[in-house]
Design an enzyme around this catalytic site. Sequence first.
Site, mmCIF file in Angstrom:
data_model
loop_
_atom_site.group_PDB
_atom_site.id
_atom_site.type_symbol
_atom_site.label_atom_id
_atom_site.label_comp_id
_atom_site.label_asym_id
_atom_site.label_seq_id
_atom_site.Cartn_x
_atom_site.Cartn_y
_atom_site.Cartn_z
ATOM 1 N N CYS B 51 0.834 -1.214 0.000
ATOM 2 C CA CYS B 51 0.000 0.000 0.000
ATOM 3 C C CYS B 51 0.864 1.257 0.000
ATOM 4 O O CYS B 51 1.796 1.381 0.790
ATOM 5 C CB CYS B 51 -0.907 -0.031 1.230
ATOM 6 S SG CYS B 51 -1.723 1.531 1.558
ATOM 7 N N CYS B 54 0.324 3.175 3.653
ATOM 8 C CA CYS B 54 0.682 2.619 4.958
ATOM 9 C C CYS B 54 2.010 3.212 5.456
ATOM 10 O O CYS B 54 2.888 3.555 4.656
ATOM 11 C CB CYS B 54 0.787 1.097 4.879
ATOM 12 S SG CYS B 54 -0.804 0.240 5.054
ATOM 13 N N HIS B 113 -4.530 0.219 7.953
ATOM 14 C CA HIS B 113 -4.957 0.034 6.560
ATOM 15 C C HIS B 113 -6.461 -0.244 6.404
ATOM 16 O O HIS B 113 -7.029 -0.041 5.322
ATOM 17 C CB HIS B 113 -4.157 -1.131 5.945
ATOM 18 C CG HIS B 113 -4.392 -1.330 4.479
ATOM 19 N ND1 HIS B 113 -3.891 -0.479 3.513
ATOM 20 C CD2 HIS B 113 -5.076 -2.298 3.803
ATOM 21 C CE1 HIS B 113 -4.253 -0.905 2.307
ATOM 22 N NE2 HIS B 113 -4.960 -2.004 2.451
ATOM 23 N N ASN B 153 -13.250 10.264 -1.344
ATOM 24 C CA ASN B 153 -13.896 9.288 -2.217
ATOM 25 C C ASN B 153 -13.718 7.939 -1.552
ATOM 26 O O ASN B 153 -12.601 7.460 -1.428
ATOM 27 C CB ASN B 153 -13.241 9.245 -3.603
ATOM 28 C CG ASN B 153 -13.486 10.520 -4.389
ATOM 29 O OD1 ASN B 153 -14.543 11.131 -4.280
ATOM 30 N ND2 ASN B 153 -12.504 10.944 -5.175
ATOM 31 N N SER B 161 -8.824 4.381 -5.556
ATOM 32 C CA SER B 161 -7.999 3.278 -6.037
ATOM 33 C C SER B 161 -7.204 2.626 -4.909
ATOM 34 O O SER B 161 -6.460 1.683 -5.134
ATOM 35 C CB SER B 161 -7.055 3.763 -7.140
ATOM 36 O OG SER B 161 -6.281 4.832 -6.676
ATOM 37 N N HIS B 164 -6.926 2.018 1.736
ATOM 38 C CA HIS B 164 -6.433 2.644 2.965
ATOM 39 C C HIS B 164 -7.224 3.936 3.201
ATOM 40 O O HIS B 164 -7.230 4.819 2.346
ATOM 41 C CB HIS B 164 -4.935 2.945 2.831
ATOM 42 C CG HIS B 164 -4.312 3.301 4.139
ATOM 43 N ND1 HIS B 164 -3.260 2.596 4.691
ATOM 44 C CD2 HIS B 164 -4.584 4.282 5.026
ATOM 45 C CE1 HIS B 164 -2.923 3.137 5.849
ATOM 46 N NE2 HIS B 164 -3.716 4.171 6.070
ATOM 47 N N HIS B 166 -8.497 7.311 3.470
ATOM 48 C CA HIS B 166 -7.875 8.614 3.231
ATOM 49 C C HIS B 166 -8.842 9.570 2.562
ATOM 50 O O HIS B 166 -9.790 9.152 1.907
ATOM 51 C CB HIS B 166 -6.626 8.459 2.352
ATOM 52 C CG HIS B 166 -6.934 8.093 0.934
ATOM 53 N ND1 HIS B 166 -7.310 6.819 0.544
ATOM 54 C CD2 HIS B 166 -6.943 8.827 -0.203
ATOM 55 C CE1 HIS B 166 -7.517 6.788 -0.761
ATOM 56 N NE2 HIS B 166 -7.316 7.997 -1.245
ATOM 57 N N GLN B 168 -8.930 13.722 0.612
ATOM 58 C CA GLN B 168 -8.109 14.574 -0.235
ATOM 59 C C GLN B 168 -8.409 16.044 0.023
ATOM 60 O O GLN B 168 -9.455 16.391 0.574
ATOM 61 C CB GLN B 168 -8.370 14.271 -1.714
ATOM 62 C CG GLN B 168 -8.043 12.855 -2.131
ATOM 63 C CD GLN B 168 -8.027 12.696 -3.652
ATOM 64 O OE1 GLN B 168 -7.386 13.453 -4.364
ATOM 65 N NE2 GLN B 168 -8.740 11.706 -4.145
#
Lengths: 338, 338
Positions: B51, B54, B113, B153, B161, B164, B166, B168
């Site tokens: 990943c 990570c 993760h 997203n 994609s 993990h 997250h 933006q």
Amino acid sequence: MQSQLKTHPHRRFNILTGEWVLVSPHRTKRPWQGKTETSAKKEEITYDPKCFLCPTNTRINGEVNPDYKNTYVFKNDFGALLEDTPLFEYNEGLLHAEGEKGICKVICFSPNHSLTIPDMEIDDLVTVVDTWKNEFTELGNDKDINYVQLFENKGAIMGCSNPHPHGQIWAQHSIPTEVQKKTTAQKNYLEKNGTGLLQDYIEQELKEDVRVISQNESFVTLIPFWAVWPYEAMIVPKRQMTNILGLTDKEKRDFAEQLKTLTQKYDALFDTSFPYSSGIHQAPTDGAYYKEWHWHMSFYPPLLRSATVKKFMVGYEMFAMAQRDITAESAAEQLKSL
Amino acid sequence: MQSQLKTHPHRRFNILTGEWVLVSPHRTKRPWQGKTETSAKKEEITYDPKCFLCPTNTRINGEVNPDYKNTYVFKNDFGALLEDTPLFEYNEGLLHAEGEKGICKVICFSPNHSLTIPDMEIDDLVTVVDTWKNEFTELGNDKDINYVQLFENKGAIMGCSNPHPHGQIWAQHSIPTEVQKKTTAQKNYLEKNGTGLLQDYIEQELKEDVRVISQNESFVTLIPFWAVWPYEAMIVPKRQMTNILGLTDKEKRDFAEQLKTLTQKYDALFDTSFPYSSGIHQAPTDGAYYKEWHWHMSFYPPLLRSATVKKFMVGYEMFAMAQRDITAESAAEQLKSL
Ligand SMILES: O=P(O)(O)O[C@H]1O[C@H](CO)[C@@H](O)[C@H](O)[C@H]1O
Ligand SMILES: O=P(O)(O)O[C@H]1O[C@H](CO)[C@@H](O)[C@H](O)[C@H]1O
């Protein structure tokens, strides 16, 4: 100047909707590890006994399709709009709603279960255009119908649940958001300049000749400067007409021909049955004369760089503004060369 | 009156954007034979050596992530916006473009993760809120950044994609379309009424209590009357604040708590790791005082009626206007009861 548009992130203005799109030309090399789609293969059978749209088959509601020979139109069995809706008004403080009356129809383009637009004969595409004209006339004459949206969702990725080539018509009482934006822009431009917005725009595009994909005597097919979807395109009549009813026989053929050319190029681009949503924007049918309107057909295809990788219009695009990577000019160049 | 909204197709007005959505409450029984998605299962490992997000792993550009313990922010290796873009202007006849300068960043919510927002501890969610505040302060202070979009997203179906957890940040020079619409609506309302648009709206929603999903002392979570996505929701501070910088310690906790409650309900709804795009809309950071702005966080989830059937915003929705089947009231009732 032109070269800055090739290199630097920038935003472009859509003269029809008044909105902007963010273009990030440096970003085409972004690797993709996310979700991929299955590539759409063409169907191979001409008749599917389980298809709700094939001739002589029985639909979900028990009705039997006739043994039709070219196009066939029927009322959507699960329409989002209904003919007998009351036009009520609901206003409670900050909550505003209105009854919306209308009708949803399905148009089978051909009795052949596998024959999509790019593979149809020009004559048969002219019949599709005639069917659109007839439907537009009939629905537009209904005093409660003020706008008629003709569109097609092609491919499973575009929410199309039946591969049998077909389009839809949703006709309604109110004038929808997107159409209102385009009415406003065209009206303001005509009032200010005395000329048509799209008339002047296509004249400029034909002169610059960097976003034009193809043309014939009556139509031009191009990637608009402000395109949002990677391979978004527009078929525009060279002569201003408020709606498709004004098409002459020659123009109908020329329109059918551009329709075939563009969709053939689409299929060739990623060697797939190219998915898209297409729609024809025309003047409202509320009885007023919209002399500013110049009808056109747009294609919004979701694929980004192969038959299996699509552009996601998500977070940033939903909350801020549309975004694309490749420029309109490079998309046009690719499609033109095919 | 209210009962007509349950039975008949109607359109509802979005007081923040000035746009309408078509609601077709009779249509929920439409059968679905089209494309289905794979149900999103929760990841199970806390660390994935492959990943890019990570701790201690090497990213595509060769940088090594630190061994971070709560949140971690870095510049997007393939950002759509760049810091060194010239702010050029391009005006050629009907073509208008402008250089767009900005920055794209990634925020890892947790080193774990598999730990998505609904499963995080309130304390850790408060750290996420603090990270948003810090980023907003820093980016907002940049004289070339006039708007900061925080968003997430979640799920492959939303173009994410990497599983993990997250979010933006895309921060930019111009003020994006959606934000401009909301600025205009809030400004006009304040000028006309002397009170805040969202302030008055949530007061009405709390009184009617049919679209409220949950609340605490400082926040209310509800399905807006004009929701577009089937389970679209909004978390709104009860007190008017132009941006998240005004949050007190108590309010940060209350916000974190609503964030957890809503996303837990989402996961429970279809027994899946519920996909969505979420975003925080706040006042621009161009230095002006936007006293009309009342920040809020919205969730746009794509699922329609199960973990595998999504709502397609395609043909009609792209060319005419947004459309939904279930009403906001019935979506709220379902989420409230979980
Ligand atoms: O930045 P990411 O996660 O690679 O990309 C994702 O979010 C972006 C912002 O909403 C979109 O433009 C992309 O289409 C999407 O795949
Ligand atoms: O009418 P269909 O083909 O069943 O449905 C499709 O097109 C409609 C109109 O764009 C959309 O509302 C649906 O989400 C989509 O699945």
